[in-house]
Structure formats: structure tokens, C-alpha cells
Write an enzyme that holds these catalytic residues in place. Structure first.
Site, PDB file in Angstrom:
ATOM      1  N   HIS A   6      33.890  43.042  47.750  1.00  0.00           N
ATOM      2  CA  HIS A   6      33.839  43.438  46.352  1.00  0.00           C
ATOM      3  C   HIS A   6      33.426  44.867  46.112  1.00  0.00           C
ATOM      4  CE1 HIS A   6      34.394  39.734  43.953  1.00  0.00           C
ATOM      5  NE2 HIS A   6      34.061  39.139  45.081  1.00  0.00           N
ATOM      6  N   LYS A  34      29.379  46.340  29.936  1.00  0.00           N
ATOM      7  CA  LYS A  34      29.387  46.050  31.372  1.00  0.00           C
ATOM      8  C   LYS A  34      27.986  46.360  31.879  1.00  0.00           C
ATOM      9  CE  LYS A  34      32.781  49.095  31.803  1.00  0.00           C
ATOM     10  NZ  LYS A  34      33.719  48.479  32.706  1.00  0.00           N
ATOM     11  N   ARG A  35      27.673  46.035  33.134  1.00  0.00           N
ATOM     12  CA  ARG A  35      26.356  46.395  33.651  1.00  0.00           C
ATOM     13  C   ARG A  35      26.145  47.895  33.560  1.00  0.00           C
ATOM     14  NH1 ARG A  35      23.032  42.397  36.087  1.00  0.00           N
ATOM     15  NH2 ARG A  35      21.687  44.168  36.546  1.00  0.00           N
ATOM     16  N   LYS A  67      29.472  53.647  36.638  1.00  0.00           N
ATOM     17  CA  LYS A  67      30.258  53.197  35.483  1.00  0.00           C
ATOM     18  C   LYS A  67      30.265  54.238  34.361  1.00  0.00           C
ATOM     19  CE  LYS A  67      29.673  48.205  36.371  1.00  0.00           C
ATOM     20  NZ  LYS A  67      31.008  47.569  36.325  1.00  0.00           N
ATOM     21  N   THR A 107      36.961  43.662  35.628  1.00  0.00           N
ATOM     22  CA  THR A 107      37.684  42.577  34.967  1.00  0.00           C
ATOM     23  C   THR A 107      37.517  42.690  33.457  1.00  0.00           C
ATOM     24  OG1 THR A 107      35.748  41.170  35.360  1.00  0.00           O
ATOM     25  CG2 THR A 107      37.643  40.885  36.836  1.00  0.00           C
ATOM     26  N   LYS A 110      40.128  41.812  30.127  1.00  0.00           N
ATOM     27  CA  LYS A 110      39.800  41.029  28.923  1.00  0.00           C
ATOM     28  C   LYS A 110      40.166  41.804  27.658  1.00  0.00           C
ATOM     29  CE  LYS A 110      35.792  39.339  31.471  1.00  0.00           C
ATOM     30  NZ  LYS A 110      34.348  39.650  31.695  1.00  0.00           N
TER      31      LYS A 110
HETATM   32  C1  LIG Z   1      33.734  40.445  32.513  1.00  0.00           C
HETATM   33  C2  LIG Z   1      32.281  40.578  32.505  1.00  0.00           C
HETATM   34  C3  LIG Z   1      31.664  41.544  33.293  1.00  0.00           C
HETATM   35  C4  LIG Z   1      32.436  42.506  34.157  1.00  0.00           C
HETATM   36  O1  LIG Z   1      32.774  43.637  33.402  1.00  0.00           O
HETATM   37  P1  LIG Z   1      33.292  44.986  34.086  1.00  0.00           P
HETATM   38  O2  LIG Z   1      33.665  45.817  32.921  1.00  0.00           O
HETATM   39  O3  LIG Z   1      34.474  44.613  34.904  1.00  0.00           O
HETATM   40  O4  LIG Z   1      32.168  45.528  34.872  1.00  0.00           O
HETATM   41  C5  LIG Z   1      30.291  41.643  33.250  1.00  0.00           C
HETATM   42  N1  LIG Z   1      29.552  40.834  32.476  1.00  0.00           N
HETATM   43  C6  LIG Z   1      30.120  39.906  31.687  1.00  0.00           C
HETATM   44  C7  LIG Z   1      29.257  39.053  30.841  1.00  0.00           C
HETATM   45  C8  LIG Z   1      31.491  39.741  31.676  1.00  0.00           C
HETATM   46  O5  LIG Z   1      32.046  38.801  30.895  1.00  0.00           O
END
Ligand SMILES: *Cc1c(COP(=O)(O)O)cnc(C)c1O
Length: 810
Positions: free
Chosen positions: A355, A543-544, A549, A651, A655
Site C-alpha cells: 500500500h 482525508k488523513r 497529502k 480512494t 468517491k
Molecule cells: C475514503 C476514505 C479515506 C481515504 O481517503 P483518501 O483521500 O484516499 O486518503 C479516509 N477516510 C475515510 C473515512 C474515507 O471514507
């Protein structure tokens, strides 16, 4: 399932009365929710038992997805949707004077994961069941999930997550399926008439008690199992520990130490700390999971040599990589196999997903800690390592640097990625560009050695949660317009493209987005008392929080805009609301400092009358699946701005795309594939490419001062971080300043700044053309079906696991 409204009402009232001895008028909201949950659980149970019996009877090959994290989110609505009874239930409840949506909000959101990795595991569970694959999850039932985040005076505070405070509706405890996991002690190999056997002394033995959660497929017949293990003190220990002698303290200490193993999820995303408890967690669930699988396998009465024909085990990142050693142990010590047979079975059974390429995320355990904690596993890994070196030296002769780069035990450390690679028949990256970087750079030596093992499986998201559940109106529109064939194949979302010039459809898209934005407006008003404009561009980065990022790049642009507007309040820009949602690991000071900066900037901008509400900044606390389901359907701009080469896939990007946002992105991870799908005109790309980043890192030629010296806007922004503009405490943002001046801007924030500003201007221009913007949204939605995790899972099934969809009727 077939359920009439009247049948439902009858079932529900009965369930409520039987459980709580109350009528629907007396019952509290909480009891109404619980009664609904219990009823739905009843509805699922029968299929669950049937699915399991069928798998056993037909001896279907089963896949077990081992993952430290499963970030499920709330389940009730997903169950209703997958049972196809949501409308019936909603209507039935309404007749009884109960609002379904209010009840849904009462469900706790189990946060058993940090972010993308755990959420991927949850999406995969949903796709496996919905497609009818025999695939289950295996992990830890953390008593406390990821901390709850509160923002106090702009700072992140971590509160204990206590999702089990009320009983969790969806789990079933299976005490009769408890297995024992052994830690520590001394192991001696002794000669016995049956060959060499390990003899243990002074070990700690712990009960791993399974709790099963049903994973219900949307195909309305498959119910797979997510099995989470809880660590408990074995019952006999309770006496032995001297309760009879009155030695209560010893007992309490011991119980505490054992239960610690499944107490809490480590809150570090993309970084590794060599903590003993974490190693114990990893071995705990891997050993418990493998023992359970082996027990089940015995019931099939097949030869152990055929194990991999009936079982596949997937290692989600390196956290469960110790499975290589543990499966070998079980096959050697418990099943009495010879080394070569055991090794053959192990490699054929295991597959590994990588990952990350971030060095700080690589798991490397100190040799001594490993040896003390799992001595028998270390012995086995040493032998794997010895044999590996022998094999490789035959091939590469005296090229020690190659051997050193690949061997498992090196420099006083046990390298888990190397163990996973050597012990698995398949190694996959999670986006095309990530897999290429693994093959050509990070894992190049391994790739030369085992080219056939490497493959790409681009991540995906389940459209059932992220569209059907989170944005039901958009889902309805897509299905209605693109045809019922979409229901089983999201690739057919592409039919939606036909409506690119249909003003009715474009207007409907606009209305749906607007409604979703209004929901967020109400939420933000209610929770933070901030007024935001639903007509503004909703620009979202959730995101985190992590350096790579680059939330910092986003904030720098906001400060830049602020400065522009201060200078020229007449400046003509489309009003914008910048949303952030992000948890920082509690010990990650830079990340926490960036959270403080976002909140300080928000505070200044939101309250500055000169800005005339043209821009607003909102930090959404406690980002998790539930907040994601609220904000993503309302997003206009999806911020995917990681330093190229650093984000393996992402991911969140998928979304947003599926919910009709336009992506603003670097060419990183799956952004590259989104770009390939929608083309240049339907995405905004900026910044360094991953090749450029890697070259700059390699040559060490990047000097942030060159950028700074030639860019007065940036100079001003950096000055403002310590001149009182955003905080009276001039030292407030010292971690950020040190990140730039001390560490030299390792994520190229300054380098990409002007390209980012330009890209943001482009977004502005594009948004002003309403029709053009809506067309871009439509194109993104139409192409998003490609990123359904159904597609990812079909490829895993075919290329890695070699399993077929099970249709119970046949
Ligand atoms: C999809 C998702 C992530 C991943 O987000 P990235 O933008 O790909 O880092 C992290 N936390 C939650 C709650 C998510 O639904």
C-alpha cells in the site's frame, strides 16, 4: 427479500414489544432504533447460516482477507439497501409515526480503521458478498477504535472512542470457537520419535475470542463473515492466578495485560512505530485467524497438501505479514509436514498487497523484540531467510548488495515487506503508477527475481455505499438514465454520457448537488454556527492529515486568496467554501500544527468583513465514514493534491468523482487513471509529475529558497505565519516553518504553489460556465463506474485468488 409493508409493521411492533415490553408510543428513540436493528439482524440470520452451510457442502474455495483495519461505517442503512427493503421499512415506520432517517443517525459508527486502507477492506467486503464470492474478513475487535477528534481553540484534541459502550448490534460472539495464541517464553527443538518437535516453556497463553459480523451482499443471497478477535484471559488462568489465594492484584494486572492486545487501534496512518503491543496485535489476529481456518479445513476431510486449492489468504499491507511465519509453524509443528511441502503450501496460499512506498511506513521490527515476543516464529523466519539467501546467491553469486536489499533479517531488524514478498505467490500495487514504481524502483530487485508475482490491482470503492447510500437521488438518476444493466455492472454507468447535451438531466444534476449542499449548510450552521453560502463552490479536501497529502498547499492558496481580497475587495471571484476534514496522528506534530493553521485561518477569514463572505473556511471535526457520506455528495471540487509519487492510489478521489465533483489533482496514484478516463477537459491537473519528484529527490537539486526568492506572494504568506496575522502567538506555527526552512520543503509545497494557484483560477473560470461545469460533472459520473470495487474484486478473484462467483441455486 420479499417483505410487504404490513408484514414489516407486524414484525417490528412485535420485536419492539418482545424486546422492551413497550408499545411504539412509549418506546424511546433509542429503543426504536435497537428494535429495528434486531429485526433486521433476524432477517439476515437465515441467509447467513445457509451461505456457510452451502460453502462447506460444496467445498467452495474460500478467501480470507486479513487486515488490521476494517473501516466499516454504519451498517443499518447498507443492510436495508442490500436487502432491498429500505422503502418498505421507511413507509412502514412512517405509518407508525417513526422517521427512519432519525433512527439511522443513532447508530454508532465503528471506527476500526485509520483511513484509506481500512476503508478499502470494508469496500472489498461489500463487493465480495454482493458479487457472490466466498470471501471473508479477519481482523481485531478493538475495544476502542480510532480516537474521536474535537477541535478546541483550533487544536486537535483526542477523545477515547467507545463504540462498544452500548452493545454493538451486528456482532455475534462465538466463545465456542475460541483459540489459544501463544507469546514469549522459550522454545527448544527436541528429538522425539515423531521427529523434531518444539517444546515451549514459560509462554503466555491468550484466548482469541471471535465475534462475527454478517457481510450481506446486494445479490440478496450471500452473507459472508467478518470475524474480529478479542483478546481475553483464559478461564483456567483466573484460578491459577491465585484468586483462591486472595492474590487479586496479580490477577488484575494479568487480565489488564492480556486485554490490552485488543484494547485500542494505533492511530498512525502511513507511519510505523516499532511498538511491542502492535507486534502482539499483529501476531494475535493472524495466529487466531489461521488456526480457525485450519480447523475449518479439517472438517472438509481433504489432504493438507491440497490446502491452497480450498483456501486463499490475503495480506492487506504488511501488518498481517507474520502470516508467512505462522502458517509455516502450523504446517510444520501442528501438521507435521516437511519444510518443502509446508513452504509450497504457504506460498501458494498467501497473496500480498503493498500500500505504500513511504519509507516511514515500512514495518521493520527490532530483532530482539521479535525474538522475545514470538520466538518460534523467529526461528522459522530465520530459516526462510537462510534458504532465501542460499537460493539468491546461486543466482547472483557474490552480489551481496542485492542479497542484502532483499533478505528478511538485516541490520538487526525483521523486514515485514520482504517477508510478505518472499512468502506470497502474488504481490500487487494499488494503482497502475504505484505498481510501476514498485517494479521499477522500490522493489526492483524482487521484480527481477519474481517477475510473475507482480501485478496491479487498482483500488476501488463500493458504489453501493458511496452512491446508492450516500447520494440516493443521484443514484436513482444514473440508473434511470443509464439503464438497469448498471445494477450488475457499473461499467455501464458510461451510458450516462448520452445525456451530455440534455438540459433536463444537467438541471437535475444541478438540483441534486444543490440539495446535498443545503444539507451541509444546515449541518455546519447547527454544529458550528457558521453561515455558508450554498451557491458557493464547495471545495473539499477530506482525508488523513499528512505532509505528503499537502493540506498545507491548499491553505497557502487560501491565504493567498485572502491577501488578494484584502488588497482588492472588489476582486471578482466565484464565492468559495473551503472544507477540510482530517485527523492527525496524535504524535505527528507537523500535522497537528497544520490543523491549527487551518482553524486559525478559518477564524480570521470567516470573521473579516472585508471578505464579504466571498470565501469561507470550514474544518469538519472528526472526519470518518459518516462525515464523508455527508460532505462528498456535496463536493464541487475534489482536492487530490498529494506530492506526485507519494499517494499509492487514493480512494477519496473515486468517491468524489462518482458523486459528480471535478477533480483538482496531481498526477499521482489513481488520479492518473481518472485522468485517463475523463480526459484533459474534465479534470484539472497541475504540478510536478512523479518522475520529476523522484528525479529531484535523487539529485537533491531542489532548493526551496530559489522559489521563495522569486515569489513575493509566497514570501508574504510565510511571513504571515509568524507576524501575528493568524495567531497572537508568533511561535504558533513553528512546526510548519521548520518543515519549510529546516527540512527544506520535502513535499515540494513551494515548488508546486504557483501551478496550484493557476489551477485554482482555472477552476474558477470553468465553474462560471454553468452548463460546461455540469457537463464535466456528468462525464465524471459516467466514467466513475470503472472505479467500483466490484471491478477490483473481479480482478483479484480471477488473477490472484482463482475463485468463482457462487450461485446457490445451481
Ligand atoms: C475514503 C476514505 C479515506 C481515504 O481517503 P483518501 O483521500 O484516499 O486518503 C479516509 N477516510 C475515510 C473515512 C474515507 O471514507
Amino acid at each position: 427479500m420479499n417483505l410487504t409493508k404490513n408484514q414489516f409493521k407486524e414484525d417490528y411492533v412485535k420485536r419492539l414489544t418482545l424486546t422492551f415490553a413497550q408499545t411504539t408510543t412509549e418506546a424511546s428513540l433509542e429503543h426504536k432504533y435497537l428494535a429495528l436493528g434486531k429485526l433486521i439482524r433476524d432477517y439476515i440470520s437465515e441467509s447467513w447460516a445457509e451461505t456457510n452451510n452451502y460453502y462447506t457442502k460444496k467445498k467452495c474455495k474460500q478467501i480470507y482477507y486479513f487486515s488490521m483495519e476494517f473501516l466499516l461505517g454504519r451498517l443499518l442503512n447498507s443492510y436495508l439497501l442490500n436487502l432491498n427493503i429500505r422503502d418498505v421499512v421507511k413507509d412502514g415506520l412512517r405509518d407508525l409515526g417513526i422517521d427512519l432517517d432519525t433512527l439511522l443517525e443513532l447508530e454508532p459508527d465503528p471506527a476500526l480503521g485509520n483511513g484509506g486502507l481500512g476503508r478499502l477492506a470494508a469496500c472489498f467486503m461489500d463487493s465480495l458478498a454482493s458479487l457472490g464470492f466466498p470471501g471473508h474478513g479477519c481482523g481485531i475487535r478493538f475495544k476502542h477504535g480510532l480516537f474521536n477528534q474535537k477541535i478546541i481553540n483550533g487544536y486537535q484534541k483526542e477523545l477515547l472512542n467507545n463504540w462498544l459502550k452500548e452493545d454493538f448490534l451486528w456482532e455475534i460472539k462465538k466463545p465456542e470457537k475460541t483459540v489459544t495464541v501463544r507469546f514469549g517464553g522459550v522454545v527448544n527443538l527436541v528429538n522425539t520419535p515423531n521427529g523434531i518437535e518444539p517444546v515451549y516453556s514459560g509462554c503466555e497463553e491468550i484466548d482469541a475470542v471471535p465475534y462475527d459480523i454478517p457481510i450481506l451482499g446486494s445479490n440478496m443471497e450471500t452473507v459472508n463473515t467478518l470475524r474480529l478477535f478479542s483478546a481475553e484471559l483464559p478461564e483456567e488462568e483466573i484460578d491459577l492466578n491465585g484468586l483462591q489465594k486472595g492474590d487479586y492484584q496479580k490477577f488484575i494486572d494479568k487480565k489488564f495485560a492480556v486485554e490490552a492486545i485488543s484494547q485500542i487501534l494505533y492511530p498512525d496512518d502511513s507511519s510505523f512505530q516499532g511498538k511491542l503491543l502492535r507486534l502482539k496485535q499483529e501476531y494475535f489476529f493472524v495466529s487466531a485467524g489461521l488456526q480457525t481456518i485450519l480447523k475449518r479445513y479439517k472438517k472438509l476431510k481433504e489432504s493438507i497438501h491440497k490446502f491452497s486449492d480450498f483456501v486463499g489468504i490475503h495480506i492487506n499491507d504488511t501488518h498481517p505479514a507474520i502470516a508467512v511465519g505462522e502458517l509455516m509453524r502450523l504446517l510444520l509443528d501442528e501438521e507435521g509436514l516437511d519444510w518443502d511441502s509446508a513452504w509450497d503450501i504457504t506460498v501458494k496460499t498467501l497473496a500480498y498487497t503493498n500500500h505504500t512506498i513511504l519509507a516511514e511506513a515500512m514495518e521493520k521490527w527490532p530483532y530482539d523484540m521479535f525474538k522475545k515476543t514470538v520466538p518460534r516464529i523467529l526461528m522459522i523466519i530465520e530459516e526462510i531467510d537462510r534458504r532465501f539467501c542460499e537460493e539468491v546467491s546461486k543466482k547472483y553469486e557474490e552480489d551481496y548488495s542485492k542479497i542484502d536489499s532483499m533478505r528478511i533479517i538485516y541490520n538487526g531488524e525483521v523486514r515485514m515487506a520482504n517477508l510478505a514478498i518472499i512468502g506470497s505467490h502474488s504481490i500487487n500495487g494499488v494503482a497502475k503508477i504505484h505498481t510501476e514504481i514498485l517494479k521499477n524502483r522500490e522493489l526492483h530487485d524482487f521484480y527481477l527475481l519474481y517477475p510473475e508475482r507482480f501485478n496491479n490491482k487498482t483500488n476501488g470503492i463500493t458504489h453501493r455505499r458511496w452512491l446508492k447510500n450516500a447520494n440516493p437521488e443521484l443514484y436513482k438518476l444514473v440508473i434511470e438514465k443509464s439503464g438497469p444493466e448498471c445494477l450488475n455492472d457499473t461499467n455501464k454507468f458510461i451510458n450516462f454520457l448520452k445525456y451530455i447535451n440534455d438540459d433536463n438531466v444537467l438541471q437535475t444534476l444541478d438540483k441534486i448537488k444543490f440539495k446535498n449542499k443545503e444539507k451541509v449548510v444546515a449541518f455546519v450552521k447547527n454544529k458550528y454556527n457558521i453561515d455558508i453560502n450554498p451557491f458557493s463552490i464547495f471545495d473539499v479536501q477530506v482525508k488523513r492529515l499528512h505532509g505528503y497529502k499537502r493540506q498545507l498547499l491548499n491553505v497557502f492558496n487560501i491565504i493567498y486568496l485572502y491577501n488578494q481580497l484584502k488588497q482588492n475587495p472588489e476582486l471578482d471571484i466565484v464565492p468559495r467554501t473551503f472544507f477540510f476534514g482530517a485527523k492527525a496522528a496524535p504524535s505527528y506534530y507537523l500535522a497537528k500544527n497544520i490543523i491549527k493553521l487551518i482553524n486559525s485561518v478559518a477564524n480570521v477569514i470567516n470573521n473579516d468583513p472585508d471578505i464579504r463572505n466571498k470565501i469561507k473556511v470550514v474544518f469538519l471535526e472528526n472526519y470518518g465514514v459518516s462525515i464523508a457520506e455527508l460532505i462528498i455528495p456535496a463536493g464541487d471540487v475534489s482536492e487530490q493534491i498529494s506530492t506526485a509519487s507519494k499517494e499509492a492510489s487514493g480512494t477519496g478521489n473515486m468517491k468524489f468523482m462518482m458523486n459528480g465533483a471535478v477533480t483538482l489533482a496531481t498526477l499521482d496514484g489513481a488520479n492518473v487513471e481518472i485522468y485517463d478516463e475523463v480526459g484533459d477537459n474534465n479534470i484539472v491537473i497541475f504540478g510536478l509529475t512523479s518522475q520529476e519528484v523522484m528525479d529531484l529527490e535523487k539529485n537533491r537539486t531542489y532548493n526551496f529558497r530559489d522559489i521563495l526568492n522569486s515569489n513575493p506572494d509566497l514570501q508574504k504568506i510565510l511571513t504571515q505565519l509568524s507576524d501575528g496575522t493568524f495567531s497572537e502567538n508568533k511561535e504558533e506555527f513553528k512546526d510548519i516553518l521548520n518543515h519549510i526552512y529546516g527540512e527544506g520543503d520535502p513535499y515540494f509545497v513551494l515548488k508546486d504553489f504557483s501551478a496550484y494557484v493557476e489551477a485554482q483560477n482555472k477552476i474558477n473560470t470553468l465553474y462560471e460556465n454553468r452548463r460546461g461545469w455540469l457537463q464535466m460533472c456528468l462525464v465524471n459520473i459516467a466514467h466513475s463506474g470503472k472505479f467500483s470495487s466490484d471491478n477490483s474484486i473481479r480482478k483479484y478473484a480471477e488473477d490472484i485468488w482463482h475463485i468463482k462467483e457462487v450461485k446457490r441455486g445451481e
